[in-house]
Design a protein around this motif. Structure first.
Motif, PDB file in Angstrom:
ATOM      1  N   ILE A 104       0.846  -1.199   0.000  1.00  0.00           N
ATOM      2  CA  ILE A 104       0.000   0.000   0.000  1.00  0.00           C
ATOM      3  C   ILE A 104       0.879   1.245   0.000  1.00  0.00           C
ATOM      4  O   ILE A 104       0.641   2.184  -0.760  1.00  0.00           O
ATOM      5  CB  ILE A 104      -0.978  -0.007   1.193  1.00  0.00           C
ATOM      6  N   ARG A 105       1.925   1.251   0.832  1.00  0.00           N
ATOM      7  CA  ARG A 105       2.849   2.392   0.863  1.00  0.00           C
ATOM      8  C   ARG A 105       3.496   2.613  -0.512  1.00  0.00           C
ATOM      9  O   ARG A 105       3.606   3.744  -0.971  1.00  0.00           O
ATOM     10  CB  ARG A 105       3.955   2.164   1.894  1.00  0.00           C
ATOM     11  N   GLU A 106       3.904   1.537  -1.147  1.00  0.00           N
ATOM     12  CA  GLU A 106       4.540   1.641  -2.469  1.00  0.00           C
ATOM     13  C   GLU A 106       3.560   2.169  -3.517  1.00  0.00           C
ATOM     14  O   GLU A 106       3.937   2.984  -4.367  1.00  0.00           O
ATOM     15  CB  GLU A 106       5.094   0.278  -2.898  1.00  0.00           C
ATOM     16  N   ILE A 107       2.329   1.717  -3.450  1.00  0.00           N
ATOM     17  CA  ILE A 107       1.320   2.185  -4.406  1.00  0.00           C
ATOM     18  C   ILE A 107       1.037   3.666  -4.191  1.00  0.00           C
ATOM     19  O   ILE A 107       0.954   4.438  -5.156  1.00  0.00           O
ATOM     20  CB  ILE A 107       0.033   1.330  -4.305  1.00  0.00           C
ATOM     21  N   VAL A 108       0.897   4.085  -2.942  1.00  0.00           N
ATOM     22  CA  VAL A 108       0.658   5.505  -2.662  1.00  0.00           C
ATOM     23  C   VAL A 108       1.851   6.338  -3.125  1.00  0.00           C
ATOM     24  O   VAL A 108       1.673   7.388  -3.756  1.00  0.00           O
ATOM     25  CB  VAL A 108       0.340   5.734  -1.171  1.00  0.00           C
ATOM     26  N   ALA A 109       3.068   5.866  -2.868  1.00  0.00           N
ATOM     27  CA  ALA A 109       4.271   6.585  -3.323  1.00  0.00           C
ATOM     28  C   ALA A 109       4.300   6.692  -4.846  1.00  0.00           C
ATOM     29  O   ALA A 109       4.671   7.728  -5.401  1.00  0.00           O
ATOM     30  CB  ALA A 109       5.529   5.889  -2.808  1.00  0.00           C
ATOM     31  N   PHE A 110       3.900   5.623  -5.522  1.00  0.00           N
ATOM     32  CA  PHE A 110       3.813   5.617  -6.981  1.00  0.00           C
ATOM     33  C   PHE A 110       2.847   6.700  -7.452  1.00  0.00           C
ATOM     34  O   PHE A 110       3.135   7.461  -8.377  1.00  0.00           O
ATOM     35  CB  PHE A 110       3.350   4.223  -7.435  1.00  0.00           C
ATOM     36  N   ARG A 111       1.682   6.787  -6.792  1.00  0.00           N
ATOM     37  CA  ARG A 111       0.681   7.797  -7.164  1.00  0.00           C
ATOM     38  C   ARG A 111       1.177   9.209  -6.855  1.00  0.00           C
ATOM     39  O   ARG A 111       0.954  10.126  -7.641  1.00  0.00           O
ATOM     40  CB  ARG A 111      -0.650   7.519  -6.448  1.00  0.00           C
ATOM     41  N   VAL A 112       1.876   9.389  -5.743  1.00  0.00           N
ATOM     42  CA  VAL A 112       2.433  10.706  -5.416  1.00  0.00           C
ATOM     43  C   VAL A 112       3.380  11.135  -6.519  1.00  0.00           C
ATOM     44  O   VAL A 112       3.329  12.263  -7.011  1.00  0.00           O
ATOM     45  CB  VAL A 112       3.151  10.705  -4.042  1.00  0.00           C
ATOM     46  N   LYS A 113       4.232  10.211  -6.927  1.00  0.00           N
ATOM     47  CA  LYS A 113       5.187  10.503  -8.002  1.00  0.00           C
ATOM     48  C   LYS A 113       4.443  10.876  -9.289  1.00  0.00           C
ATOM     49  O   LYS A 113       4.814  11.817  -9.979  1.00  0.00           O
ATOM     50  CB  LYS A 113       6.099   9.308  -8.217  1.00  0.00           C
ATOM     51  N   GLN A 114       3.385  10.133  -9.596  1.00  0.00           N
ATOM     52  CA  GLN A 114       2.605  10.429 -10.805  1.00  0.00           C
ATOM     53  C   GLN A 114       2.016  11.835 -10.788  1.00  0.00           C
ATOM     54  O   GLN A 114       2.107  12.544 -11.780  1.00  0.00           O
ATOM     55  CB  GLN A 114       1.448   9.442 -10.948  1.00  0.00           C
ATOM     56  N   VAL A 115       1.430  12.238  -9.684  1.00  0.00           N
ATOM     57  CA  VAL A 115       0.757  13.543  -9.667  1.00  0.00           C
ATOM     58  C   VAL A 115       1.733  14.701  -9.488  1.00  0.00           C
ATOM     59  O   VAL A 115       1.382  15.838  -9.809  1.00  0.00           O
ATOM     60  CB  VAL A 115      -0.394  13.636  -8.626  1.00  0.00           C
ATOM     61  N   THR A 116       2.932  14.432  -9.004  1.00  0.00           N
ATOM     62  CA  THR A 116       3.881  15.530  -8.834  1.00  0.00           C
ATOM     63  C   THR A 116       4.759  15.703 -10.063  1.00  0.00           C
ATOM     64  O   THR A 116       5.339  16.764 -10.252  1.00  0.00           O
ATOM     65  CB  THR A 116       4.775  15.335  -7.580  1.00  0.00           C
TER      66      THR A 116
END
Length: 118
Positions: A104-116
């Motif tokens: 879950i942490r990795e997926i959220v980090a992936f999404r953070v990277k995508q939106v930033t």
């Protein structure tokens, strides 16, 4: 007809105790994984938003926690998601299994990277 909630606290009040606990753990987990994100409520479920974009949604269902990180993470983490039922933008996490915290942490980090990066 499904009740319309205005915030996460109101949403959680109507959940059974076990589901409340799972949602609270998920809230804390995603908040920790995306410290600059803000909790919001959209499509009648909890979500976190950063840079004006929703990173992930999550919701209690009768048999599982629905985790909605959009389609890209489902493809990117496909090998790690084999033990879960998934669809285009959904991961079903059964209540009888522990939350996959690291994933879950990795997926959220992936999404953070995508939106930033956009």
């Amino acid at each position: 007809m499904m009740k319309k909630y205005v915030n996460v606290a109101e949403y959680m009040e109507d959940l059974p105790q076990m589901q409340q606990e799972v949602i609270q753990i998920m809230r804390e987990l995603v908040a920790d994984a995306a410290p600059e994100a803000q909790e919001t409520f959209s499509y009648n479920m909890p979500a976190i938003k950063q840079n004006g974009k929703v990173l992930v949604y999550f919701a209690a269902t009768q048999k599982h926690l629905g985790f909605y990180p959009t389609a890209d993470p489902i493809v990117h983490f496909a090998d790690q998601l084999k033990e879960f039922h998934t669809s285009k933008g959904t991961i079903q996490i059964p209540y009888d299994k522990p939350l996959p915290v690291k994933l879950i942490r990795e997926i959220v980090a992936f999404r953070v990277k995508q939106v930033t990066e956009k």
